[in-house]
Design an enzyme around this catalytic site. Structure first.
Site, PDB file in Angstrom:
ATOM      1  N   ASP A  12      17.805  82.620  -5.221  1.00  0.00           N
ATOM      2  CA  ASP A  12      17.727  81.182  -5.471  1.00  0.00           C
ATOM      3  C   ASP A  12      16.422  80.638  -4.870  1.00  0.00           C
ATOM      4  OD1 ASP A  12      18.041  78.459  -5.477  1.00  0.00           O
ATOM      5  OD2 ASP A  12      20.039  78.478  -4.583  1.00  0.00           O
ATOM      6  N   ILE A  13      15.594  80.064  -5.702  1.00  0.00           N
ATOM      7  CA  ILE A  13      14.279  79.595  -5.250  1.00  0.00           C
ATOM      8  C   ILE A  13      14.397  78.494  -4.195  1.00  0.00           C
ATOM      9  CG2 ILE A  13      13.885  77.777  -6.979  1.00  0.00           C
ATOM     10  CD1 ILE A  13      11.032  78.969  -7.341  1.00  0.00           C
ATOM     11  N   ASN A  26      11.100  68.876 -16.894  1.00  0.00           N
ATOM     12  CA  ASN A  26      10.858  68.340 -18.241  1.00  0.00           C
ATOM     13  C   ASN A  26       9.868  67.188 -18.109  1.00  0.00           C
ATOM     14  OD1 ASN A  26      12.382  65.856 -17.690  1.00  0.00           O
ATOM     15  ND2 ASN A  26      14.161  67.200 -17.749  1.00  0.00           N
ATOM     16  N   GLY A  34      19.728  73.838 -14.862  1.00  0.00           N
ATOM     17  CA  GLY A  34      18.971  75.023 -14.463  1.00  0.00           C
ATOM     18  C   GLY A  34      18.348  74.903 -13.082  1.00  0.00           C
ATOM     19  N   VAL A  35      17.146  75.414 -12.978  1.00  0.00           N
ATOM     20  CA  VAL A  35      16.478  75.428 -11.673  1.00  0.00           C
ATOM     21  C   VAL A  35      16.117  74.000 -11.245  1.00  0.00           C
ATOM     22  CG1 VAL A  35      14.132  75.874 -12.561  1.00  0.00           C
ATOM     23  CG2 VAL A  35      14.780  76.685 -10.298  1.00  0.00           C
ATOM     24  N   ASP A  36      15.831  73.159 -12.204  1.00  0.00           N
ATOM     25  CA  ASP A  36      15.524  71.745 -11.936  1.00  0.00           C
ATOM     26  C   ASP A  36      16.702  71.076 -11.223  1.00  0.00           C
ATOM     27  OD1 ASP A  36      14.160  69.363 -12.028  1.00  0.00           O
ATOM     28  OD2 ASP A  36      14.323  69.080 -14.198  1.00  0.00           O
ATOM     29  N   GLY A 121      14.856  79.595 -19.630  1.00  0.00           N
ATOM     30  CA  GLY A 121      16.270  79.223 -19.691  1.00  0.00           C
ATOM     31  C   GLY A 121      16.536  78.360 -20.902  1.00  0.00           C
ATOM     32  N   VAL A 122      16.783  77.092 -20.632  1.00  0.00           N
ATOM     33  CA  VAL A 122      17.087  76.127 -21.689  1.00  0.00           C
ATOM     34  C   VAL A 122      15.981  76.096 -22.759  1.00  0.00           C
ATOM     35  CG1 VAL A 122      17.431  73.655 -22.117  1.00  0.00           C
ATOM     36  CG2 VAL A 122      18.417  74.689 -20.096  1.00  0.00           C
ATOM     37  N   TYR A 123      14.742  76.336 -22.367  1.00  0.00           N
ATOM     38  CA  TYR A 123      13.616  76.239 -23.310  1.00  0.00           C
ATOM     39  C   TYR A 123      13.411  77.509 -24.151  1.00  0.00           C
ATOM     40  CZ  TYR A 123      12.093  71.667 -21.480  1.00  0.00           C
ATOM     41  OH  TYR A 123      12.006  70.333 -21.135  1.00  0.00           O
TER      42      TYR A 123
HETATM   43  N1  APR Z   1      16.313  79.722  -8.584  1.00  0.00           N
HETATM   44  C1  APR Z   1      15.513  80.457  -9.381  1.00  0.00           C
HETATM   45  N2  APR Z   1      15.635  80.487 -10.712  1.00  0.00           N
HETATM   46  C2  APR Z   1      16.636  79.758 -11.274  1.00  0.00           C
HETATM   47  C3  APR Z   1      17.522  78.954 -10.520  1.00  0.00           C
HETATM   48  C4  APR Z   1      17.343  78.967  -9.116  1.00  0.00           C
HETATM   49  N3  APR Z   1      18.111  78.250  -8.305  1.00  0.00           N
HETATM   50  N4  APR Z   1      18.396  78.363 -11.374  1.00  0.00           N
HETATM   51  C5  APR Z   1      18.063  78.770 -12.611  1.00  0.00           C
HETATM   52  N5  APR Z   1      17.026  79.620 -12.562  1.00  0.00           N
HETATM   53  C6  APR Z   1      16.306  80.324 -13.634  1.00  0.00           C
HETATM   54  C7  APR Z   1      16.993  80.496 -14.962  1.00  0.00           C
HETATM   55  O1  APR Z   1      17.885  81.581 -14.888  1.00  0.00           O
HETATM   56  C8  APR Z   1      15.801  80.801 -15.870  1.00  0.00           C
HETATM   57  O2  APR Z   1      15.443  82.171 -15.769  1.00  0.00           O
HETATM   58  O3  APR Z   1      15.164  79.564 -13.976  1.00  0.00           O
HETATM   59  C9  APR Z   1      14.693  79.986 -15.253  1.00  0.00           C
HETATM   60  C10 APR Z   1      14.261  78.775 -16.040  1.00  0.00           C
HETATM   61  O4  APR Z   1      15.380  78.205 -16.702  1.00  0.00           O
HETATM   62  P1  APR Z   1      15.616  76.622 -16.802  1.00  0.00           P
HETATM   63  O5  APR Z   1      15.930  76.095 -15.462  1.00  0.00           O
HETATM   64  O6  APR Z   1      16.586  76.410 -17.875  1.00  0.00           O
HETATM   65  O7  APR Z   1      14.145  76.051 -17.188  1.00  0.00           O
HETATM   66  P2  APR Z   1      13.395  75.944 -18.618  1.00  0.00           P
HETATM   67  O8  APR Z   1      13.790  76.984 -19.576  1.00  0.00           O
HETATM   68  O9  APR Z   1      11.945  75.798 -18.277  1.00  0.00           O
HETATM   69  O10 APR Z   1      13.932  74.589 -19.211  1.00  0.00           O
HETATM   70  C11 APR Z   1      13.546  73.373 -18.622  1.00  0.00           C
HETATM   71  O11 APR Z   1      15.794  72.657 -18.395  1.00  0.00           O
HETATM   72  O12 APR Z   1      17.096  71.851 -16.728  1.00  0.00           O
HETATM   73  C12 APR Z   1      16.232  71.524 -17.659  1.00  0.00           C
HETATM   74  O13 APR Z   1      15.145  69.603 -16.694  1.00  0.00           O
HETATM   75  C13 APR Z   1      14.939  70.909 -17.161  1.00  0.00           C
HETATM   76  O14 APR Z   1      14.716  69.980 -19.315  1.00  0.00           O
HETATM   77  C14 APR Z   1      14.214  70.968 -18.434  1.00  0.00           C
HETATM   78  C15 APR Z   1      14.557  72.325 -18.988  1.00  0.00           C
END
Ligand code: APR
Length: 178
Positions: A12-13, A26, A34-36, A121-123
């Site tokens: 976990d970052i 975003n 997600g990580v955000d 992740g979501v993107y």
């Molecule tokens: N620590 C490290 N990595 C994490 C954590 C964490 N605590 N939580 C999730 N991840 C990983 C996910 O497994 C994925 O590999 O971070 C990576 C990026 O995924 P997302 O968080 O979904 O980011 P992204 O694909 O860039 O999408 C961004 O998602 O939550 C929204 O506000 C954010 O709209 C934006 C979009």
């Protein structure tokens, strides 16, 4: 040696004690899943308050805030591209996120920085492709920014870790000069 300055960790970052952690944000910089979401939860409400003062951040760019209750000092909010099939400049926009974080690292005199897998992740950016871009840009960023002593790839799950290790072997591990 480049190799000594790159670490690939599973976890976990938000737990990492580095100068800066990077958020996969975003454009509205208003938090999300997600990580955000994890970063905003761990940092506390001060983070969202500061984000609201920053306005928008366009895709491919990054903005810095303090890190509030996190063990890090700074959060660099990078906005990765949504994957649209590969013909919408996604590769260059993702590369730009990493370049932007090195620009901020210089501005904030950061010596250690951790990245999540931006856009994976979501993107929905294809994982192997994203990890290759990330590794290439981090290797270049470290070469041009000697003050950055350590970059951590924070891999949330095994798939991300495997893809990151593969990209490392291809891009850094094979380079005799690194
Ligand atoms: N620590 C490290 N990595 C994490 C954590 C964490 N605590 N939580 C999730 N991840 C990983 C996910 O497994 C994925 O590999 O971070 C990576 C990026 O995924 P997302 O968080 O979904 O980011 P992204 O694909 O860039 O999408 C961004 O998602 O939550 C929204 O506000 C954010 O709209 C934006 C979009």
């Amino acid at each position: 040696m480049l190799r000594d300055r790159i670490d690939i960790l599973r976890g976990d970052i938000t737990r990492l004690q580095v100068d800066a952690i990077v958020n996969a944000a975003n454009s509205a910089l208003c938090g999300g899943g997600g990580v955000d979401g994890a970063i905003h939860r761990a940092a506390g409400p001060g983070l969202l308050q500061e984000c609201r003062t920053l306005g928008r951040c366009e895709t491919g760019y990054a903005k810095a805030t303090k890190a509030y209750n996190l063990p890090a000092q700074w959060v660099f909010h990078a906005v990765g591209p949504v994957w649209r099939g590969g013909d919408a400049n996604e590769d260059a926009l993702l590369a730009s996120c990493y370049q932007e974080c090195f620009r901020l690292a210089q501005q904030y005199a950061v010596t250690s920085m951790a990245f999540p897998a931006i856009s994976c992740g979501v993107y929905r950016f294809p994982l192997a492709r994203a990890c290759q871009i990330a590794m290439r840009e981090v290797a270049a960023g470290l070469q041009y920014n000697p003050q950055v002593e350590q970059v951590i790839f924070a891999c949330f799950d095994g798939q991300v870790e495997d893809a990151t290790r593969k990209a490392y072997a291809e891009i850094v591990g094979s380079d005799e000069s690194s």
